[in-house]
Each structure stands twice: as C-alpha cells, then as structure tokens.
Design an enzyme around this catalytic site. Structure first.
Site, PDB file in Angstrom:
ATOM      1  N   HIS A  32      -4.194  47.497  56.421  1.00 41.64           N
ATOM      2  CA  HIS A  32      -5.523  47.751  57.002  1.00 41.64           C
ATOM      3  C   HIS A  32      -6.345  46.475  56.909  1.00 41.64           C
ATOM      4  O   HIS A  32      -6.225  45.711  55.965  1.00 41.64           O
ATOM      5  CB  HIS A  32      -6.230  48.874  56.244  1.00 41.64           C
ATOM      6  CG  HIS A  32      -7.324  49.505  57.019  1.00 41.64           C
ATOM      7  ND1 HIS A  32      -8.592  48.998  57.040  1.00 41.64           N
ATOM      8  CD2 HIS A  32      -7.329  50.573  57.852  1.00 41.64           C
ATOM      9  CE1 HIS A  32      -9.347  49.750  57.832  1.00 41.64           C
ATOM     10  NE2 HIS A  32      -8.610  50.708  58.337  1.00 41.64           N
TER      11      HIS A  32
ATOM     12  N   ASP B  60      -2.954  56.681  59.483  1.00 39.70           N
ATOM     13  CA  ASP B  60      -1.938  57.029  60.487  1.00 39.70           C
ATOM     14  C   ASP B  60      -0.579  57.322  59.889  1.00 39.70           C
ATOM     15  O   ASP B  60       0.346  57.684  60.617  1.00 39.70           O
ATOM     16  CB  ASP B  60      -1.806  55.860  61.481  1.00 39.70           C
ATOM     17  CG  ASP B  60      -3.092  55.692  62.268  1.00 39.70           C
ATOM     18  OD1 ASP B  60      -3.658  54.583  62.235  1.00 39.70           O
ATOM     19  OD2 ASP B  60      -3.552  56.681  62.853  1.00 39.70           O
TER      20      ASP B  60
HETATM   21  C1  SDX Z   1      -6.412  52.043  62.222  1.00 46.65           C
HETATM   22  O1  SDX Z   1     -10.219  49.131  61.397  1.00 46.65           O
HETATM   23  C2  SDX Z   1     -10.121  50.364  61.197  1.00 46.65           C
HETATM   24  O2  SDX Z   1     -10.934  50.959  60.496  1.00 46.65           O
HETATM   25  C3  SDX Z   1      -9.026  51.074  61.925  1.00 46.65           C
HETATM   26  C4  SDX Z   1      -8.766  52.510  61.538  1.00 46.65           C
HETATM   27  C5  SDX Z   1      -9.887  53.396  61.989  1.00 46.65           C
HETATM   28  O3  SDX Z   1     -10.061  54.485  61.429  1.00 46.65           O
HETATM   29  O4  SDX Z   1     -10.534  53.052  63.011  1.00 46.65           O
HETATM   30  O5  SDX Z   1      -8.630  52.631  60.134  1.00 46.65           O
HETATM   31  C6  SDX Z   1      -7.507  53.039  62.211  1.00 46.65           C
HETATM   32  O6  SDX Z   1      -6.291  51.314  63.164  1.00 46.65           O
HETATM   33  C7  SDX Z   1      -5.538  51.916  61.000  1.00 46.65           C
HETATM   34  C8  SDX Z   1      -4.473  50.797  61.154  1.00 46.65           C
HETATM   35  C9  SDX Z   1      -3.334  51.376  62.002  1.00 46.65           C
HETATM   36  N1  SDX Z   1      -2.368  50.322  62.320  1.00 46.65           N
HETATM   37  C10 SDX Z   1      -1.162  50.324  61.775  1.00 46.65           C
HETATM   38  O7  SDX Z   1      -0.795  51.100  60.889  1.00 46.65           O
HETATM   39  C11 SDX Z   1      -0.222  49.281  62.351  1.00 46.65           C
HETATM   40  C12 SDX Z   1       0.514  48.576  61.216  1.00 46.65           C
HETATM   41  N2  SDX Z   1      -0.456  47.800  60.475  1.00 46.65           N
HETATM   42  C13 SDX Z   1      -0.624  46.406  60.851  1.00 46.65           C
HETATM   43  O8  SDX Z   1      -0.431  46.095  62.171  1.00 46.65           O
HETATM   44  C14 SDX Z   1      -1.758  45.770  60.110  1.00 46.65           C
HETATM   45  O9  SDX Z   1      -1.784  46.232  58.831  1.00 46.65           O
HETATM   46  C15 SDX Z   1      -3.164  45.819  60.675  1.00 46.65           C
HETATM   47  C16 SDX Z   1      -3.219  45.411  62.102  1.00 46.65           C
HETATM   48  C17 SDX Z   1      -3.729  47.183  60.529  1.00 46.65           C
HETATM   49  C18 SDX Z   1      -3.948  44.825  59.864  1.00 46.65           C
HETATM   50  O10 SDX Z   1      -3.197  43.612  59.974  1.00 46.65           O
HETATM   51  P1  SDX Z   1      -3.795  42.281  59.413  1.00 46.65           P
HETATM   52  O11 SDX Z   1      -5.092  42.034  60.073  1.00 46.65           O
HETATM   53  O12 SDX Z   1      -2.758  41.200  59.481  1.00 46.65           O
HETATM   54  O13 SDX Z   1      -4.030  42.707  57.892  1.00 46.65           O
HETATM   55  P2  SDX Z   1      -4.030  41.776  56.682  1.00 46.65           P
HETATM   56  O14 SDX Z   1      -4.712  40.496  57.007  1.00 46.65           O
HETATM   57  O15 SDX Z   1      -4.524  42.584  55.541  1.00 46.65           O
HETATM   58  O16 SDX Z   1      -2.459  41.454  56.423  1.00 46.65           O
HETATM   59  C19 SDX Z   1      -2.152  40.736  55.217  1.00 46.65           C
HETATM   60  C20 SDX Z   1      -0.698  40.301  55.370  1.00 46.65           C
HETATM   61  C21 SDX Z   1      -0.436  39.540  56.667  1.00 46.65           C
HETATM   62  O17 SDX Z   1       0.600  38.623  56.355  1.00 46.65           O
HETATM   63  P3  SDX Z   1       0.186  37.061  56.144  1.00 46.65           P
HETATM   64  O18 SDX Z   1      -0.514  36.612  57.412  1.00 46.65           O
HETATM   65  O19 SDX Z   1      -0.706  37.031  54.925  1.00 46.65           O
HETATM   66  O20 SDX Z   1       1.538  36.354  55.935  1.00 46.65           O
HETATM   67  O21 SDX Z   1       0.157  41.445  55.392  1.00 46.65           O
HETATM   68  C22 SDX Z   1       0.904  41.451  56.597  1.00 46.65           C
HETATM   69  C23 SDX Z   1       0.155  40.576  57.582  1.00 46.65           C
HETATM   70  O22 SDX Z   1       1.056  40.006  58.495  1.00 46.65           O
HETATM   71  N3  SDX Z   1       0.929  42.842  57.055  1.00 46.65           N
HETATM   72  C24 SDX Z   1       2.031  43.600  57.147  1.00 46.65           C
HETATM   73  C25 SDX Z   1       1.583  44.867  57.591  1.00 46.65           C
HETATM   74  N4  SDX Z   1       0.258  44.842  57.743  1.00 46.65           N
HETATM   75  C26 SDX Z   1      -0.137  43.587  57.413  1.00 46.65           C
HETATM   76  N5  SDX Z   1       3.330  43.328  56.905  1.00 46.65           N
HETATM   77  C27 SDX Z   1       4.200  44.358  57.122  1.00 46.65           C
HETATM   78  N6  SDX Z   1       3.854  45.606  57.544  1.00 46.65           N
HETATM   79  C28 SDX Z   1       2.550  45.893  57.791  1.00 46.65           C
HETATM   80  N7  SDX Z   1       2.208  47.106  58.200  1.00 46.65           N
END
Ligand code: SDX
Length: 393
Positions: free
Chosen positions: A270, A328
């Site tokens: 998140h 989700d």
């Molecule tokens: C919703 O914003 C909201 O409030 C949204 C929501 C709402 O109610 O409106 O809560 C609803 O959209 C929830 C999120 C649903 N999406 C997913 O579940 C899709 C899978 N999750 C990812 O795509 C991701 O976690 C995001 C898009 C949600 C956030 O990604 P970010 O912006 O990269 O998050 P971060 O910066 O905290 O990530 C830290 C690290 C990153 O790696 P580095 O760049 O540090 O090397 O963790 C990695 C990310 O690449 N990472 C993951 C991951 N999510 C983040 N690695 C593996 N699996 C994952 N799911």
C-alpha cells in the site's frame, strides 16, 4: 490547499488538500471516518449510516437516519431511457467499462439540473449517485450475462436491494439471505472512503474545474479500474486461482521479490499503510464467517490466501519493505462465495466508494478558496534549443 497539488522547492509533494473526512495513520494501521475507527463502524454501524457520517460529519439521530434512508431509497430507480445506453455496449464488455460509460451519461441526463453552486442541487446530485450506483452496477452485471434488468425494491435495505437486483430472475422467487446482505453491507462500509487515494484525487482534480459531478465520478470510476488500485480485488482472486495450491506459494513469493519480474502479489502492499490495513483484518474475519455460514468449509483459495499471507509476513523482503495484506486481499474470496464473477468485484468497490468520492467532491467545491488543481512537474527534458530544418538533420 483546497485541492491544489503544490510542490515545495525541494519537489517533495506537500499535502494535496485540507480535509476533515478520513484520517489514515499508515504506520499504526489506523483508519478513521470523521474520527470513528473503521473496525467499530464495520461492526456496529451499517453502510447508509456511514454514508450519512461521511457526507454530513456526524452520526445521525434515528429521525435523521430514517429520512436519509427514505431519500436514498426514492432515488434508486434510473430514468427508463438510460436502459438504452446499455444496448450500445458489447455483451462481453467489462462491467467497469459499462459503469464508466453509463455514469458519465448521467451528466447528460442531469446536466441542466445540476448547478454545483447551489447547496440543494449538490445535495440531490449526491443522493442520486449513492442511490443509483447499485442499480447501474447490477444492470451492467445483468447485461453482461444476458439476463433482464431487475428493478430496485423499496422494501429492501441498500445491500439486500443490490443482491436482489443482481441475483433475482423473473422466472422464480428470490429471497435475499440476510447473512449475505449483512456481509455485503460490511464490504460496502469497508470501501466507503480512503483519504486521497488515486481515484479520489482524480475526482477532486476533475471537480476543481467545476465539472458536472456525474462526470467527475465517472472519472473516479475509470481510475479505480486499474489493477494497481481498485482492480486489485479481481487481480488478487485470479492470482490465487493461478497459484492453485499451497505448495506453489514459494514460487510466487520468489517472483514477487524478483526485481526483473513485473509480478506483484495482488492484494499486498500500500502507498500509505506500512502496517496491516485495518480493513483487511475485518475482511479476513468476514471471509471466515461468510464461508462458514455458506457451508463452504475448505475453500482452496482461502487456504492459499491464508498460507500466502503467513509465508509473506515471515519473509524478510516483505518485512523490510513493510508490505502487508490490503483491503483487496480477502474481499474477492467473499464476493466469489456470494456468487459474483471476478468482473463484478471492482464495480462493487466503485459503488461503495461513490459516497467517499461525493463527500470529497462536496468538500472540494464548497471551499471558497477553491483553485483549479494544477499539479506541477520536475522537468528533466532538453534545455532551450533552436529549430533545425529537415535538410540539416
Ligand atoms: C487500493 O491509496 C489507497 O488508499 C488505495 C486503496 C483505497 O482504498 O483507495 O487502499 C485501494 O488500491 C489498495 C492497493 C491495491 N493494489 C494492489 O494490491 C496491487 C499490488 N500492490 C502493489 O501494486 C503496490 O503495493 C501498490 C501499487 C499498492 C503500492 O506500490 P508502491 O507505490 O511501489 O508501494 P511502496 O513504495 O510501499 O513499495 C515499496 C517496495 C517497492 O520496491 P522498491 O522500489 O523499494 O524496490 O515494495 C515493492 C515496491 O516495488 N512492492 C511490492 C508489492 N508492493 C510494493 N513487491 C511485491 N509485491 C507487492 N504487492
């Protein structure tokens, strides 16, 4: 302030806007709606009462709640002519595509009667959207499966009405299971609002130009559809289906950690929560309850989900990146058990989030200092240079 995205000289974004609606503490995993914690609202309140709270800032009295529920109920039908919009879509269109189109078309029906500077007309737009989204979402579902539309019924509560419009058919009697209606209502509550997420920010940006509210909500629906946002509930269930059995979990965890692999664990991570998403905890309890009550004991997807959560939370990569299950991760398991196809998961998220979008829209446009949203950028392109004639290139 007031919905304008501002950047300080260091280009670290400052707050996008002031708001009094929802508070999230990502480190603590806390979510408050007008100060009330989400787990208490999910347990003790119900969706239309939460709608009242988000829209007006306080929990309603019994009389206020009765009046509000009556006003929403009276607006659940859509103009008969709106049925024609569906005929323009392919039967196999994703219901989110239909939802974007039909909700956007509402701005053609209610354009003239929506003066956003008039309090009463803002109120009517808000009630119409909260009331009609379940009807339109159920019509998108019925259209996609070739069944006739089912009209809303005023004797059913909000969640039961939606289930009735989705699952009843003229050919036989359909009784809404009160347990499913309660689970549906709780899912709506858990999705109602979430501060300045991508789709809410889209609605705020659109509303900052003074656009028609129905068009602004259609923009929010379009943004929510993405698999990184609201589309994650569908993507998560499809991921659990693909994993299939618990012995394949390590392979997928390894892929999620592999920088060169675009695969992400759907339903995990998140932008704000660096702890458990409080909604995921409630959703997980609900999944156990609903599957138990439906007599679906050993649901393989729930088993895979629980084992995947356990292994990921014990993995140093996820601990270091502070990745936890989000709203989700478990919702799709419940929705599938209720009889919905995966294509209906995000439309359900959208109809529940409509009250959050509308509450934030109202807050945005009622700010007298409202300026049009105008995000800036960090320009990294070419510096000034003169045009070169084609013969000299
Ligand atoms: C919703 O914003 C909201 O409030 C949204 C929501 C709402 O109610 O409106 O809560 C609803 O959209 C929830 C999120 C649903 N999406 C997913 O579940 C899709 C899978 N999750 C990812 O795509 C991701 O976690 C995001 C898009 C949600 C956030 O990604 P970010 O912006 O990269 O998050 P971060 O910066 O905290 O990530 C830290 C690290 C990153 O790696 P580095 O760049 O540090 O090397 O963790 C990695 C990310 O690449 N990472 C993951 C991951 N999510 C983040 N690695 C593996 N699996 C994952 N799911």
């Amino acid at each position: 302030k007031g919905g304008v995205f501002t950047y300080d000289p260091g280009f670290t974004s400052t707050a996008a806007c002031d708001s009094t609606i929802t508070f999230i503490d990502g480190d603590k995993g806390e979510l408050l709606h007008r100060g009330y914690p989400i787990d208490q609202l999910a347990e003790k309140s119900h969706f239309l009462e939460v709608c009242f709270l988000l829209l007006y800032g306080e929990l309603p009295s019994a009389a206020e709640l009765e009046d509000f529920e009556a006003r929403v109920t009276r607006h659940t039908m859509v103009h008969e002519q709106m049925h024609n919009f569906f005929r323009g879509f392919r039967r196999d269109a994703h219901p989110m595509a239909t939802l974007v189109g039909v909700v956007g078309a509402m701005s053609a029906f209610y354009h003239d009667s929506t003066d956003i500077n008039d309090d009463w007309q803002r109120e009517v737009a808000a009630i119409r959207l909260i009331a009609k989204l379940p009807t339109i979402a159920s019509m998108a579902f019925k259209y996609s499966i070739g069944q006739p539309f089912v009209y809303p019924r005023n004797d059913l509560d909000y969640a039961a009405n939606f289930l009735h419009m989705c699952f009843s058919v003229p050919a036989e009697k359909y009784e809404v299971d009160p347990i499913l209606a309660r689970a549906m209502d709780r899912i709506f509550t858990l999705h109602a609002d979430h501060e300045q997420n991508a789709s809410t920010s889209t609605v705020r940006l659109a509303s900052s130009s003074g656009a028609n509210p129905f068009a602004c909500i259609a923009a929010g629906i379009a943004c929510l559809w993405g698999p990184a946002h609201g589309g994650a509930n569908q993507a998560c269930l499809e991921m659990l289906e693909e994993i299939g059995t618990v012995d394949r979990i390590p392979e997928y965890i390894a892929r999620a950690k592999d920088k060169d692999d675009p695969f992400r664990l759907m339903g995990f991570g998140h932008r704000v929560y660096k702890n458990f998403d409080p909604r995921a905890k409630v959703m997980k309890q609900s999944a156990d309850e609903v599957l138990d009550l439906l007599g679906i004991e050993d649901n393989p997807k729930l088993q895979v989900a629980k084992e995947l959560e356990k292994q990921a939370l014990n993995d140093p990569y996820f601990a270091e990146k502070k990745l936890f299950p989000n709203v989700d991760f478990y919702s799709g398991i419940i929705l599938e058990a209720m009889g919905f196809p995966t294509s209906m998961f995000t439309p359900i998220f959208a109809l529940a989030r409509t009250v959050g979008w509308i509450s934030q829209w109202k807050e945005q446009i009622s700010d007298p200092k409202l300026k049009i949203g105008r995000p800036r950028q960090l320009y990294k392109g070419e510096t000034l240079r003169d045009y070169v004639d084609i013969e000299n290139r």
